[in-house]
Design a protein around this motif. Structure first.
Motif, PDB file in Angstrom:
ATOM      1  N   GLU A 283       0.452  83.709 -21.384  1.00 21.92           N
ATOM      2  CA  GLU A 283      -0.717  84.492 -21.772  1.00 21.92           C
ATOM      3  C   GLU A 283      -1.966  83.612 -21.820  1.00 21.92           C
ATOM      4  O   GLU A 283      -3.046  84.009 -21.354  1.00 21.92           O
ATOM      5  CB  GLU A 283      -0.480  85.142 -23.137  1.00 21.92           C
ATOM      6  N   ALA A 284      -1.804  82.402 -22.369  1.00 21.41           N
ATOM      7  CA  ALA A 284      -2.934  81.477 -22.431  1.00 21.41           C
ATOM      8  C   ALA A 284      -3.396  81.086 -21.029  1.00 21.41           C
ATOM      9  O   ALA A 284      -4.599  81.001 -20.750  1.00 21.41           O
ATOM     10  CB  ALA A 284      -2.543  80.229 -23.230  1.00 21.41           C
ATOM     11  N   LEU A 285      -2.452  80.849 -20.130  1.00 21.61           N
ATOM     12  CA  LEU A 285      -2.787  80.495 -18.752  1.00 21.61           C
ATOM     13  C   LEU A 285      -3.518  81.635 -18.062  1.00 21.61           C
ATOM     14  O   LEU A 285      -4.548  81.431 -17.405  1.00 21.61           O
ATOM     15  CB  LEU A 285      -1.523  80.138 -17.972  1.00 21.61           C
ATOM     16  N   LEU A 286      -3.002  82.844 -18.203  1.00 22.85           N
ATOM     17  CA  LEU A 286      -3.600  83.993 -17.523  1.00 22.85           C
ATOM     18  C   LEU A 286      -5.008  84.270 -18.051  1.00 22.85           C
ATOM     19  O   LEU A 286      -5.906  84.633 -17.283  1.00 22.85           O
ATOM     20  CB  LEU A 286      -2.707  85.221 -17.696  1.00 22.85           C
ATOM     21  N   ASN A 287      -5.209  84.094 -19.353  1.00 26.79           N
ATOM     22  CA  ASN A 287      -6.548  84.271 -19.913  1.00 26.79           C
ATOM     23  C   ASN A 287      -7.524  83.252 -19.321  1.00 26.79           C
ATOM     24  O   ASN A 287      -8.680  83.572 -19.037  1.00 26.79           O
ATOM     25  CB  ASN A 287      -6.509  84.125 -21.440  1.00 26.79           C
ATOM     26  N   LEU A 288      -7.027  82.033 -19.128  1.00 26.75           N
ATOM     27  CA  LEU A 288      -7.871  80.980 -18.558  1.00 26.75           C
ATOM     28  C   LEU A 288      -8.181  81.265 -17.093  1.00 26.75           C
ATOM     29  O   LEU A 288      -9.339  81.235 -16.662  1.00 26.75           O
ATOM     30  CB  LEU A 288      -7.180  79.621 -18.700  1.00 26.75           C
ATOM     31  N   VAL A 289      -7.147  81.555 -16.311  1.00 29.35           N
ATOM     32  CA  VAL A 289      -7.314  81.762 -14.870  1.00 29.35           C
ATOM     33  C   VAL A 289      -8.236  82.937 -14.586  1.00 29.35           C
ATOM     34  O   VAL A 289      -9.036  82.909 -13.640  1.00 29.35           O
ATOM     35  CB  VAL A 289      -5.939  81.971 -14.201  1.00 29.35           C
ATOM     36  N   SER A 290      -8.164  83.963 -15.404  1.00 24.40           N
ATOM     37  CA  SER A 290      -8.956  85.168 -15.159  1.00 24.40           C
ATOM     38  C   SER A 290     -10.459  84.908 -15.269  1.00 24.40           C
ATOM     39  O   SER A 290     -11.261  85.659 -14.713  1.00 24.40           O
ATOM     40  CB  SER A 290      -8.544  86.270 -16.134  1.00 24.40           C
ATOM     41  N   ARG A 291     -10.857  83.828 -15.961  1.00 25.97           N
ATOM     42  CA  ARG A 291     -12.287  83.539 -16.086  1.00 25.97           C
ATOM     43  C   ARG A 291     -12.727  82.316 -15.279  1.00 25.97           C
ATOM     44  O   ARG A 291     -13.885  81.901 -15.361  1.00 25.97           O
ATOM     45  CB  ARG A 291     -12.665  83.365 -17.560  1.00 25.97           C
ATOM     46  N   LEU A 292     -11.819  81.731 -14.505  1.00 29.02           N
ATOM     47  CA  LEU A 292     -12.184  80.586 -13.669  1.00 29.02           C
ATOM     48  C   LEU A 292     -12.728  81.053 -12.333  1.00 29.02           C
ATOM     49  O   LEU A 292     -12.315  82.084 -11.799  1.00 29.02           O
ATOM     50  CB  LEU A 292     -10.967  79.687 -13.433  1.00 29.02           C
ATOM     51  N   GLU A 293     -13.644  80.271 -11.767  1.00 30.96           N
ATOM     52  CA  GLU A 293     -14.183  80.546 -10.444  1.00 30.96           C
ATOM     53  C   GLU A 293     -13.868  79.381  -9.524  1.00 30.96           C
ATOM     54  O   GLU A 293     -13.764  78.244  -9.955  1.00 30.96           O
ATOM     55  CB  GLU A 293     -15.706  80.752 -10.513  1.00 30.96           C
ATOM     56  N   GLY A 294     -13.736  79.685  -8.242  1.00 33.54           N
ATOM     57  CA  GLY A 294     -13.476  78.625  -7.262  1.00 33.54           C
ATOM     58  C   GLY A 294     -12.007  78.273  -7.171  1.00 33.54           C
ATOM     59  O   GLY A 294     -11.151  78.863  -7.824  1.00 33.54           O
ATOM     60  N   GLN A 295     -11.728  77.285  -6.322  1.00 37.50           N
ATOM     61  CA  GLN A 295     -10.339  76.874  -6.101  1.00 37.50           C
ATOM     62  C   GLN A 295      -9.779  76.198  -7.345  1.00 37.50           C
ATOM     63  O   GLN A 295     -10.443  75.396  -7.988  1.00 37.50           O
ATOM     64  CB  GLN A 295     -10.255  75.935  -4.900  1.00 37.50           C
ATOM     65  N   THR A 296      -8.544  76.530  -7.662  1.00 39.34           N
ATOM     66  CA  THR A 296      -7.923  76.038  -8.887  1.00 39.34           C
ATOM     67  C   THR A 296      -6.512  75.546  -8.605  1.00 39.34           C
ATOM     68  O   THR A 296      -5.762  76.182  -7.868  1.00 39.34           O
ATOM     69  CB  THR A 296      -7.860  77.167  -9.943  1.00 39.34           C
ATOM     70  N   LEU A 297      -6.148  74.404  -9.198  1.00 41.86           N
ATOM     71  CA  LEU A 297      -4.781  73.888  -9.125  1.00 41.86           C
ATOM     72  C   LEU A 297      -4.116  74.089 -10.475  1.00 41.86           C
ATOM     73  O   LEU A 297      -4.678  73.725 -11.503  1.00 41.86           O
ATOM     74  CB  LEU A 297      -4.778  72.392  -8.786  1.00 41.86           C
ATOM     75  N   VAL A 298      -2.921  74.663 -10.462  1.00 44.29           N
ATOM     76  CA  VAL A 298      -2.137  74.820 -11.685  1.00 44.29           C
ATOM     77  C   VAL A 298      -0.910  73.917 -11.559  1.00 44.29           C
ATOM     78  O   VAL A 298      -0.074  74.113 -10.671  1.00 44.29           O
ATOM     79  CB  VAL A 298      -1.690  76.283 -11.886  1.00 44.29           C
ATOM     80  N   TYR A 299      -0.818  72.914 -12.422  1.00 45.68           N
ATOM     81  CA  TYR A 299       0.305  71.977 -12.376  1.00 45.68           C
ATOM     82  C   TYR A 299       1.429  72.473 -13.284  1.00 45.68           C
ATOM     83  O   TYR A 299       1.187  72.861 -14.428  1.00 45.68           O
ATOM     84  CB  TYR A 299      -0.138  70.582 -12.840  1.00 45.68           C
TER      85      TYR A 299
END
Length: 368
Positions: A283-299
């Protein structure tokens, strides 16, 4: 100057911003105070990312880039005679002019072309491989060995160096017969197993710090030690690469007749967010990703975790259906399995990468 506040101001720049000159002044003060400090370089990199907002101040921005050693970002066409002459120091020999080194790269390059062996500790974004390519381009060595940590990196390095196939035979297997001029791209284990290895004039070892890491991976460490010994006793020049090495044992540079170069010079700025949640990390990850812009790496910590996170991202519906990868996704689904997670995520603009993927698909993810 408060660096974090200045970074926030740079992030918020837009066409209507009235503080552009004031921001340049703040960054200039930081650079004049210490042009080698990582925060000075980060501020300039962040300004360069917003270069399109500084049309009337582009000369100032180029001057700041030069001061912190970020020569690849300087507009060469705007340089005066004096600066143009100095600029040539940052270009490799025998090159078509497309490559321009940053300050720390140029310093290491000139040590290498002077015949010195170098142990380099630098961040991943330093551009260590670009130096290897530029040294090969000199065409001064008969046999070169490049020792990489994994079999997957053998293939990746071979692809990168394939442009030298007219000068050298590229050897990645113990069963291959050497030619008159060769580049050996091998793991430590394969190099040890190579019985008829010719004399190596120049060798490169990636992740050299594992030579002393017996407590982490004894088998690989022993192999790396044997490979280094086998190559070093041939008397050739060497270039050892690795990150985050603060120092080497006393007198090692003297004993090996080399120089140790330690730098934190980086040409990128990464926005790192750590997911910390006691109850629901997803849930914390999805909340973060939903407000990020541009290319993103999730480790993630494992291949299974990669798949789990991918499932969660699919459920989030990120509206990335214009990824343009529908044909690739359909082909992978038809030739592997239509219910596999990889083609599903690919269609949505989400690439996966881990050690259990077929190599061609790993390379596709990296390329995308």
């Amino acid at each position: 100057m408060n660096v974090s506040e200045t970074i926030a101001s740079i992030k918020n720049l837009n066409d209507e911003s009235t503080e552009k000159f004031n921001l340049l002044k703040k960054v200039s003060d930081a650079v004049n105070s210490d042009s080698n400090h990582p925060s000075s370089r980060e501020l300039v990199l962040r300004l360069l990312d917003k270069r399109h907002y500084f049309n009337e101040y582009v000369d100032i921005l180029d001057s700041l880039a030069r001061e912190v050693g970020l020569m690849p970002y300087v507009d060469e066409s705007r340089l005066g005679l004096k600066d143009s002459v100095a600029y040539e120091f940052f270009k490799p020999l025998n090159d078509d002019g497309e490559i321009v080194f940053h300050r720390a790269q140029a310093e290491v390059y000139h040590k290498l072309i002077a015949g010195q062996s170098v142990i380099l500790s630098a961040p991943t974004s330093f551009g260590k491989s670009k130096l290897v390519d530029s040294i090969i381009e000199l065409n001064r060595y008969k046999n070169i060995a490049i020792i990489v940590p994994t079999i997957a990196l053998i293939d990746e390095t071979r692809r990168r160096l394939s442009r030298f196939s007219g000068l050298y035979k590229l050897i990645t297997q113990v069963s291959q017969e050497p030619s008159n001029r060769n580049i050996f791209i091998l793991t430590a284990e394969r190099l040890i197993a190579f019985d008829d290895l010719p004399n190596i004039d120049f060798f490169v070892i990636d992740e050299f710090y594992k030579i002393g890491a017996l407590d982490r991976d004894e088998e690989r460490t022993v192999a790396l030690n044997q490979a280094f010994y086998k190559l070093h006793k041939m008397g050739g020049q060497f270039y050892l690469l690795g990150p985050n090495i603060q120092h080497i044992p006393d007198n090692l540079d003297r004993d090996l007749k080399c120089v140790f170069y330690n730098t934190q010079f980086s040409t990128v700025v990464s926005e790192v967010e750590f997911i910390q949640a006691e109850d629901n990390e997803y849930e914390a990850l999805l909340n973060l990703v939903s407000r990020l812009e541009g290319q993103t790496l999730v480790y993630c910590r494992s291949p299974k975790r990669v798949n789990d996170v991918a499932e969660q991202l699919l459920a989030l519906d990120l509206n990335l259906t214009d990824s343009g990868l529908e044909d690739a996704s359909d082909w992978i689904g038809n030739h592997f399995h239509e219910n596999w997670i990889f083609p599903k995520t690919l269609k949505e603009g989400i690439a996966l990468h881990h050690g259990r993927l077929p190599r061609a698909l790993s390379q596709l993810s990296i390329k995308l």
